[in-house]
Write an enzyme that holds these catalytic residues in place. Structure first.
Site, short mmCIF file in Angstrom:
data_model
loop_
_atom_site.label_atom_id
_atom_site.label_comp_id
_atom_site.label_asym_id
_atom_site.label_seq_id
_atom_site.Cartn_x
_atom_site.Cartn_y
_atom_site.Cartn_z
N GLY A 1 39.33 47.63 49.87
CA GLY A 1 39.66 49.11 50.32
C GLY A 1 38.60 49.91 49.79
O GLY A 1 38.42 51.08 50.11
N LYS B 1 28.78 45.79 43.60
CA LYS B 1 29.94 46.50 44.71
C LYS B 1 29.56 47.63 45.23
O LYS B 1 29.11 48.81 44.34
CB LYS B 1 31.17 46.52 43.94
CG LYS B 1 32.38 47.23 44.53
CD LYS B 1 33.67 46.72 44.00
CE LYS B 1 34.91 46.99 45.14
NZ LYS B 1 35.99 46.45 44.59
N ASP C 1 44.62 48.71 38.93
CA ASP C 1 44.74 47.89 40.55
C ASP C 1 44.77 46.74 40.04
O ASP C 1 44.18 45.72 40.47
CB ASP C 1 43.59 48.51 41.34
CG ASP C 1 43.81 47.97 42.50
OD1 ASP C 1 44.92 47.49 43.07
OD2 ASP C 1 42.72 47.76 43.59
#
Ligand SMILES: Nc1ncnc2c1ncn2[C@@H]1O[C@H](COP(=O)(O)OP(=O)(O)OP(=O)(O)O)[C@@H](O)[C@H]1O
Length: 646
Positions: free
Chosen positions: A45, A64, A158
């Site tokens: 996401g 990332k 998360d």
């Protein structure tokens, strides 16, 4: 991974579809002139993760690249940088290190340590429920990391099995090592005060989001504990707690439904700990990772194989509890201020575990320090027969190996049997002549040697009890085999049932009866070299130097205490630390009852370093009315460093 496993970003920005910014990142792209992108590992996401090579170091890393939707304003870019820097400061064996940060042509990226292994999500999906012991071992690592990160003000936000990588596992339940991914990433895309960003963005993964996260209320470390709790549930049950066909359904269940009851058998304490993690109201959960870790440690004690079972975190039982053996560790309900109907209790007391079938020495219980299921080795006479320090998982601490028991008799007998005919022959030879007599004399000596041999064979190897292990929960086992000492009840006046130096009476770290007398470590140290002492932890040979490299390791503490007075200790404090091992005493939690068996993060000078703490109860409430209340006992704490690479 299904789509609803992905980190969820709501709001207008979520509509932006391109995962990356203007710069097209693909294999061959070189960022900052340093990181060469090799291959895509996957995308979620918030962006796409690539395997990359640090060109100068020729080292594999992970990069990332954040999705444009995740970083949409100049303000969020600045926040991203700030948070990445803070995340880079978290140093913990379970942390995926954040190495660098950059923005290339408007595209922000984070360079991280490359973590190989299998995602916990995959492990559960393939293998089904994990054993409670293994699940607790994983949880302890995660919670320990949360403790370190929360101390720096970083909330993950998360946490989910897909963000935990299992590096290595062995059939041994507790030999499982994990790293948590994405620390500092989830937070940076949200607003510091909560999940709802100024852009109206909601960040998280529905199946693991805490209610306050969903409703946009302020989040804190307890939010992570909720998500960790749902992971715990998933590890134990093999299935996700909250499932649904739509995100709305999942979010509704998160807000209103308890996680489904576990169908696998787990000890009560594990069930209760799980429940406390998963409370809907933050104030009903564990209030911080330290508290959660202590509960997990109590679980670990219950789950430990009987041979090394201990309840190191046990809060001192009341006198009546001392008389009732054979109970599981339970929580006493304790209402949090302002809490509603939590129904979940704090870990308040520990009682003896029945399943092991091994009784606990009341004397150890009354010390409130170390509840072992194995009394001191009976075969070791003298003061040195003090309780072996038993490791608190996840890493074993030194285990003092009992003296070799006098078990040579059977072989001796067998040797004698052999000797009889030989002696007969020898006698004959003597009759024959002087030479035969000489031979017979030599044979006699030979028999003596044969008898002595078994003692060597049977001597327990103190080396193999080496306290350093490679990670969570590899308790050294040898202690248990020996323990058959009588567990006589502790006299009410707090005196030992047997005299010091006798078999059943471990040497006393005594509890100076002297009022107000200052205990010292020395007072509690069994005399070195005393007869029967087989292994003093401080004499334990250091582990092989190549077992551990200098760096950050988890220090696990095992208590060694001796007979103390009967009663309840008040608050205690750490009063000293080994000068060889500078550990910030502030890091040592303070509390009541049993000193902490905590896992402290520590940066040892060498792999073989041992750390010694001394704890001193600040007050003592004697059981017997009128007895002096100034009696104090020193508890010695031995630690060994262990853990993953820096
Ligand atoms: N530091 C790392 N080392 C090795 N692999 C990594 C690392 N970080 C992420 N990965 C892998 O890269 C893939 C993509 O990760 P990413 O975090 O972007 O997506 P996700 O976890 O699938 O979804 P989301 O982040 O949306 O929850 C995953 O397979 C993840 O295991």
């Amino acid at each position: 991974m299904s789509e609803d496993d992905k980190t969820y970003l709501s709001g207008e920005q979520a509509a932006a579809s391109k995962p990356t910014g203007p710069l097209e990142i693909r294999p061959g792209t070189v960022l900052k002139g340093t990181y060469r992108i090799e291959a895509e590992l996957g995308s979620g996401g918030m962006g796409t993760v690539f395997r990359a090579t640090h060109i100068g170091l020729d080292k594999t890393m992970a990069v990332k690249v954040l999705a444009r939707r995740a970083i949409s304003t100049p303000d969020s870019l600045a926040r991203f940088e700030r948070e990445a820097k803070v995340a880079g400061k978290v140093s913990h064996p379970a942390m995926t290190d954040v190495i660098d940060f950059g923005v290339e042509q408007g595209t922000p990226y984070i360079v991280m340590e490359y973590v190989s292994g299998v995602e916990l999500a995959d492990l559960i999906e393939r293998g089904g429920p994990m054993s409670p012991r293994r699940a607790v071992a994983v949880m302890r690592q995660i919670v320990s990391l949360l403790r370190a990160a929360h101390a720096l003000g970083i909330v993950h936000r998360d946490l989910k099995p897909a963000n935990v990588k299992v590096l290595q596992e062995t059939p041994e339940d507790s030999q499982i090592f994990v790293k948590v991914l994405d620390f500092g990433v989830a937070k940076v895309v949200g607003d510091i005060s909560g999940q709802l960003t100024s852009e109206g963005m909601l960040v998280g993964t529905p199946a693991y989001m805490a209610p306050e996260q969903i409703t946009g209320h302020p989040i804190d470390g307890r939010t992570d504990l909720y998500s960790a709790g749902l992971m715990f549930h998933e590890m134990l049950s093999g299935v996700r707690a909250f499932k649904g066909e739509t995100i709305a359904r999942i979010l509704h269940a998160q807000m209103n439904d308890p996680p489904p009851a576990l169908t696998v058998p787990v000890p009560d304490i594990v069930r209760q700990t799980l429940q406390k993690f998963c409370e809907k109201r933050p104030e009903d959960r564990f209030q911080d990772a330290g508290e959660a870790d202590r509960a997990l440690m109590a679980c670990e004690d219950v789950l430990r194989p009987p041979s090394v079972n201990l309840a190191a975190n046990a809060v001192l039982p009341t006198p009546s509890e001392q008389d009732t053996g054979g109970k599981t560790i339970t929580y006493q309900p304790k209402k949090t201020e302002g809490a509603g109907t939590s129904g979940v209790a704090e870990p308040q007391s520990a009682e003896r575990k029945p399943s092991s079938g091994v009784s606990v020495s009341p004397s150890l219980v009354t010390e409130g320090t170390l509840i072992r299921e194995e009394p001191a080795p009976v075969s070791t006479p003298g003061p040195a027969s003090v309780s072996a320090p038993v490791a608190t998982p996840p890493v074993p601490a030194p285990v003092r190996t009992p003296a070799p028991p006098p078990m040579v008799e059977p072989r001796k007998a067998s040797g004698s049997n052999k000797a009889l005919p030989l002696l007969g022959v020898a006698v004959l030879l003597v009759l024959v002549g002087v030479a035969g007599g000489v031979w017979a004399w030599k044979s006699g000596r030979l028999f003596g040697g044969a008898v002595a041999e078994p003692a060597k064979d049977l001597a327990p190897s103190t080396q193999t009890g080496s306290p350093v292990a490679t990670g969570p929960g590899t308790p050294s086992e040898p202690v248990a085999e020996q323990g058959t000492a009588p567990t006589e009840p502790e006299p009410q006046n707090g005196t030992s049932p047997t005299e010091p130096g006798t078999e059943a009476n471990p040497p006393v770290a005594e509890a100076e009866g002297a009022q107000g007398s200052e205990p010292s470590t020395e007072d509690n140290t069994p005399e070195e070299g005393s007869p029967g002492e087989t292994q003093n932890p401080e004499q334990t040979p250091p582990p092989e130097e190549d077992q551990l490299a200098p760096g950050c390791y988890t220090v696990v503490v095992a208590f060694e205490s001796s007979r103390g007075p009967t009663g309840a200790f008040g608050p205690w404090e750490a009063v000293s630390e080994d000068s060889r091992a500078p550990v910030n005493c502030d890091a040592v939690p303070k509390g009541r009852g049993t000193p902490p068996e905590g896992v402290f993060d520590h940066w040892p000078d060498s792999p073989s370093e041992q750390v010694l703490y001394t704890y001193r109860p600040l007050s003592f409430q004697p059981q017997k009315k009128g007895a002096p209340n100034t009696r104090r006992t020193v508890v010695r704490v031995h630690t060994r460093v262990s853990g993953g690479a820096p």
